[in-house]
Motif scaffolding. Structure first.
Motif, mmCIF file in Angstrom:
data_model
loop_
_atom_site.group_PDB
_atom_site.id
_atom_site.type_symbol
_atom_site.label_atom_id
_atom_site.label_comp_id
_atom_site.label_asym_id
_atom_site.label_seq_id
_atom_site.Cartn_x
_atom_site.Cartn_y
_atom_site.Cartn_z
ATOM 1 N N HIS A 1 5.229 13.394 -11.989
ATOM 2 C CA HIS A 1 5.355 13.458 -13.852
ATOM 3 C C HIS A 1 4.094 13.751 -14.957
ATOM 4 C CE1 HIS A 1 8.525 10.891 -12.459
ATOM 5 N NE2 HIS A 1 8.673 10.215 -14.287
ATOM 6 N N VAL A 2 2.587 13.665 -14.507
ATOM 7 C CA VAL A 2 1.633 14.003 -15.475
ATOM 8 C C VAL A 2 1.171 16.016 -14.948
ATOM 9 C CG1 VAL A 2 -0.925 14.251 -15.119
ATOM 10 C CG2 VAL A 2 -0.137 11.867 -14.751
ATOM 11 N N VAL A 3 1.676 16.371 -14.220
ATOM 12 C CA VAL A 3 1.984 17.796 -14.047
ATOM 13 C C VAL A 3 3.186 17.995 -14.590
ATOM 14 C CG1 VAL A 3 2.631 19.488 -12.672
ATOM 15 C CG2 VAL A 3 1.111 17.999 -11.586
ATOM 16 N N TYR A 4 4.976 17.198 -15.033
ATOM 17 C CA TYR A 4 5.573 17.777 -15.811
ATOM 18 C C TYR A 4 5.064 18.183 -17.409
ATOM 19 C CZ TYR A 4 9.679 18.285 -13.046
ATOM 20 O OH TYR A 4 10.106 19.157 -11.676
ATOM 21 N N LEU A 5 4.324 16.640 -16.754
ATOM 22 C CA LEU A 5 3.978 16.393 -18.963
ATOM 23 C C LEU A 5 2.901 17.952 -19.271
ATOM 24 C CD1 LEU A 5 4.112 15.000 -22.010
ATOM 25 C CD2 LEU A 5 1.750 13.536 -20.445
ATOM 26 N N ALA A 6 2.450 17.950 -18.590
ATOM 27 C CA ALA A 6 0.813 18.718 -18.718
ATOM 28 C C ALA A 6 1.842 20.384 -18.789
ATOM 29 C CB ALA A 6 0.017 19.465 -17.790
ATOM 30 N N ILE B 1 0.608 -1.327 -0.145
ATOM 31 C CA ILE B 1 -0.062 0.355 0.288
ATOM 32 C C ILE B 1 0.442 1.558 0.523
ATOM 33 C CG2 ILE B 1 -1.525 1.163 1.291
ATOM 34 C CD1 ILE B 1 -3.155 -1.255 2.351
ATOM 35 N N ALA B 2 1.819 1.113 0.599
ATOM 36 C CA ALA B 2 2.504 2.567 0.830
ATOM 37 C C ALA B 2 3.427 2.787 -0.099
ATOM 38 C CB ALA B 2 3.821 2.061 1.522
ATOM 39 N N ILE B 3 3.690 1.556 -0.773
ATOM 40 C CA ILE B 3 4.813 1.430 -2.341
ATOM 41 C C ILE B 3 3.890 1.841 -3.616
ATOM 42 C CG2 ILE B 3 5.597 0.470 -4.031
ATOM 43 C CD1 ILE B 3 6.951 -1.538 -2.250
ATOM 44 N N LEU B 4 2.806 1.528 -3.590
ATOM 45 C CA LEU B 4 1.338 2.350 -4.388
ATOM 46 C C LEU B 4 0.971 4.220 -4.105
ATOM 47 C CD1 LEU B 4 -1.458 -0.704 -4.690
ATOM 48 C CD2 LEU B 4 -0.230 0.060 -6.604
ATOM 49 N N GLY B 5 1.167 3.965 -2.843
ATOM 50 C CA GLY B 5 0.832 5.581 -2.323
ATOM 51 C C GLY B 5 1.799 6.240 -3.687
ATOM 52 N N ALA B 6 3.316 6.033 -2.991
ATOM 53 C CA ALA B 6 4.437 7.130 -3.327
ATOM 54 C C ALA B 6 4.479 6.825 -5.202
ATOM 55 C CB ALA B 6 5.786 5.814 -2.620
ATOM 56 N N THR B 7 4.135 5.595 -5.387
ATOM 57 C CA THR B 7 4.183 6.176 -7.282
ATOM 58 C C THR B 7 3.138 6.098 -7.522
ATOM 59 O OG1 THR B 7 4.842 3.367 -6.448
ATOM 60 C CG2 THR B 7 4.316 4.525 -8.402
ATOM 61 N N LEU B 8 2.193 6.459 -6.822
ATOM 62 C CA LEU B 8 0.591 7.607 -7.496
ATOM 63 C C LEU B 8 0.918 8.217 -7.579
ATOM 64 C CD1 LEU B 8 -2.236 7.288 -9.129
ATOM 65 C CD2 LEU B 8 -3.421 7.202 -6.024
ATOM 66 N N ALA B 9 2.089 9.173 -6.297
ATOM 67 C CA ALA B 9 2.135 10.335 -6.354
ATOM 68 C C ALA B 9 3.187 10.958 -6.860
ATOM 69 C CB ALA B 9 2.972 10.637 -4.378
ATOM 70 N N VAL B 10 4.178 9.810 -7.535
ATOM 71 C CA VAL B 10 5.176 10.451 -8.204
ATOM 72 C C VAL B 10 4.701 10.413 -9.465
ATOM 73 C CG1 VAL B 10 7.463 9.231 -10.020
ATOM 74 C CG2 VAL B 10 7.212 9.348 -7.071
ATOM 75 N N SER B 11 3.562 9.456 -9.917
ATOM 76 C CA SER B 11 2.951 9.971 -11.388
ATOM 77 C C SER B 11 1.667 11.190 -11.845
ATOM 78 C CB SER B 11 1.977 8.417 -11.043
ATOM 79 O OG SER B 11 2.972 7.382 -11.670
ATOM 80 N N LEU B 12 1.461 11.251 -9.922
ATOM 81 C CA LEU B 12 1.039 12.474 -10.990
ATOM 82 C C LEU B 12 2.447 14.012 -11.163
ATOM 83 C CD1 LEU B 12 -1.238 11.955 -7.533
ATOM 84 C CD2 LEU B 12 -2.286 12.250 -10.036
#
Length: 676
Positions: free
Chosen positions: A544-549, A531-542
């Protein structure tokens, strides 16, 4: 001949053709070689007249085969057992198990022994008899023997005795009430020819009702001592075109024809007319049955609690259906024998079989041939002792007693007698039918618990269908997995039988033992670390989405233009795709997640480092041109670089497609059991 107790103590020499009540086995003849051993079940552990008949046959072989010096060349051992021992005890499997040469088995038990690999097919011995100038043994068998002794294309037994049912009626009652007596060999009476057209179960029930109305007493009775109810119900059902077991080995009790039979015969006699005795099971057994609530699942019945009570009072004023030997319970001359209503009666009995593991097959067959020979009287001795009919067309045609009177009636009944499973050949599960007693439970619940026909037949079918279901195996296992140990990343697995499995535990494969300390290669969704890994990965993914935008939004800004917008976006998008690998390694692996995790990782890496490499390559190309003049005329557009990337991506995609369809990317479970 010498008798021995169960402890092996000798009780002395005995004359051949006699028996002692405390004898467990007998030795006939004396040799240094092991004796030819026969097990008989009739005495239920106590010797009876079968011992006299069988030891006489053994003694004949011993005497006729002595050498010139008068010494025995063969010896025999007769063990007095019971039906349970002879039919089901493990034999000949290893050196610790007993290994008799000949077994006398009930007709319902032979198929089970054959299925267990215990019996020797007799076809070869039948052929030898013909080659030696004798008749084919099976030519002398009663017509119903094919359905009892012939299994899976082979003969496995030679009939030893027959067990049929006749109808008996009280002649005094019929005379006093002016009723037409049932048909018999000497006279068909008012029933005409063929008698079964008019002498039906409906006609018999009409007479039973007349007797009940006139005397106030139940007029029909049959004693359900072991499995009698199945024999009677099967015989009645055939007259209605119904079967207990269908040709597909499926319960036939819920068919319209069978339900009609129950309503018109058993419900009428026991509940509407009350012309049948309710004591057919014994008062004590019925009271004990009614004292307990019915189990929700009829498989939970302890069928042996419903069997057997032998001290039942037999009514003497109406009809009864019993074996001929049971008529001794009635006053002499009061009961008269007649044909069963309808076309057929029951056929059962026992046969002589040879074991596959026996070491004395030649002598075993000689013993069987001697007992059943037309030139000896052993089969007739058995029939006379059991007050039955010899299972031999030869004796039925040659003996005077079967040419008139009750003997002729029995002979005719023998000709129309068929086993309960007819037209099916015998099947291994029949012995389970006798033990679980679905027909007895059906009648109990129908008559005493007042269940509807639909309810009673459905519950009885639950038992029958279970009997014919396969034994449970590894396909019926289910397992439960413990939560992941967050310290060492291990789990434990426990096994159980699937609650909805249509199988039985008798003869089932053993469940595997629980397994602990199993290292796992994925992260269950319930795991805290996952659950912790998923949370951290989701945060990093967000992020990346911001950077891409941001890259897309500011693509016309000088800084983004100089950094190559397309390839900058590829780098950010590639990094985002690699996060898909993390999402796919959480939870139980599937084919889809196995494929997707690799695609995400490879394509993400290709986009990310492909974009970075191409940007660097363009700078490298520009600054490595030798002259300033040449550098000014040099152009490398995004389109030129994308063509290079397309080649790289096509190679990667080709390899991934090949792996996806031919690389078998499925989850791999570590084999902790050979059955898992």
């Amino acid at each position: 001949m010498e008798g021995f107790t169960k402890d092996g103590n000798s009780i002395g020499t005995l004359p051949v053709g006699t028996h002692k009540s405390n004898a467990y086995y007998y030795l006939v003849g004396q040799t240094s070689a092991p004796p030819v051993e026969l097990w008989e079940p009739f005495g239920n552990g106590s010797p009876d007249n079968h011992v006299d008949i069988l030891t006489s046959a053994m003694a004949e072989l011993v005497l006729n085969n002595r050498d010139s010096a008068g010494k025995d060349t063969v010896s025999f051992k007769l063990r007095v057992g019971d039906w349970g021992v002879v039919s089901s005890i493990a034999i000949c499997g290893n050196e610790t198990q007993p290994c008799p040469d000949v077994l006398i088995l009930g007709t319902t038990q032979i198929a089970a022994r054959v299925a267990g690999g215990d019996l020797e097919p007799l076809g070869e011995y039948f052929e030898q008899a013909v080659l030696q100038g004798e008749s084919m043994p099976s030519d002398d068998f009663p017509r119903g023997a094919l359905y009892d002794y012939y299994y899976d294309g082979q003969w496995y037994g030679v009939p030893y005795n027959s067990d049929i049912r006749a109808l008996y009626y009280n002649i005094n009652t019929f005379t006093s009430l002016g009723l037409s007596v049932p048909p018999q060999s000497e006279s068909l009476g008012t029933w005409g020819h063929p008698y079964f057209k008019t002498w039906t179960w409906e006609a018999m029930m009409d007479q039973a009702k007349a007797i009940k109305d006139a005397t106030g007493k139940p007029a029909f009775f049959f004693p359900a001592l072991w499995d009698e109810e199945t024999k009677i119900v099967a015989a009645v059902a055939r007259n209605y075109g119904a079967q207990i077991i269908t040709k597909d080995h499926v319960c036939g009790l819920t068919s319209p024809a069978f339900k009609k039979m129950l309503n018109e015969v058993f419900v009428r006699m026991y509940l509407r007319d009350k012309s049948a005795s309710m004591d057919f099971m014994g008062t004590d057994l019925v009271n004990a049955f009614l004292a307990k609530p019915p189990p929700a699942d009829p498989l939970d019945y302890d069928a042996m609690e419903l069997c057997c009570q032998n001290d039942i009072t037999y009514p003497q004023h109406g009809f009864t259906i019993v074996s001929p030997s049971d008529t001794a319970k009635y006053p002499a001359g009061e009961l008269q024998m007649a044909y069963m209503p309808g076309r057929n009666t029951f056929l059962g009995g026992a046969g002589l079989t040879m074991t596959k593991g026996g070491k004395n097959k030649m002598w075993a067959w000689k013993l069987i041939s001697t007992i059943t020979s037309h030139e000896r009287s052993y089969l007739m001795d058995v029939a006379n002792y059991m007050d039955s009919v010899p299972p031999s067309d030869y004796f039925l045609g040659s003996e005077e007693k079967y040419k008139s009177g009750d003997g002729l009636t029995l002979k005719i009944l023998m000709g129309i007698a068929i086993p309960p499973q007819y037209p099916l050949a015998s099947f291994p599960q029949y012995s389970d039918m006798e033990m679980r007693k679905p027909i007895r439970i059906l009648l109990y619940e129908l008559i005493f618990r007042k269940l509807t026909i639909d309810e009673a037949t459905s519950r009885a079918c639950r038992i029958i269908d279970f009997i014919f279901s396969p034994s449970c195996n590894s396909s019926h296992w289910v397992y439960t997995q413990s939560p992941v140990n967050e310290i060492d990343g291990t789990i434990s697995i426990d096994f159980a039988w699937h609650s909805a499995a249509q199988c039985k535990l008798e003869g089932a494969e053993s469940l595997p033992k629980s397994i602990s300390n199993i290292k796992i290669q994925h992260f269950p969704t319930t795991n805290t670390a996952a659950i912790a890994i998923l949370g951290a990965t989701l945060a990093v993914s967000l992020v990346h989405v911001v950077y891409l935008a941001a890259v897309i939004w500011y693509k016309n800004q000088p800084a983004i233009k100089r950094a190559s917008f397309i390839f900058s976006a590829m780098i950010v998008l590639g990094g985002l795709l690699t996060h898909g690998f993390i999402y796919c390694i959480v939870g139980t692996p599937t084919h889809i997640t196995c494929v997707a995790r690799t695609w995400f990782l490879v394509m993400g890496f290709t986009l990310c480092f492909g974009g970075l490499t191409l940007k660097t390559y363009r700078i490298h190309a520009i600054f490595n041109i030798a002259t300033k003049k040449a550098r000014k005329g040099f152009k490398m557009t995004d389109y030129d670089l994308l063509k290079l990337f397309a080649v790289l991506a096509a190679i990667e995609i080709g390899l991934l497609i090949n792996w996806t369809f031919w690389g078998n990317p499925d989850p791999i479970m570590q084999v902790y059991s050979t059955k898992l």
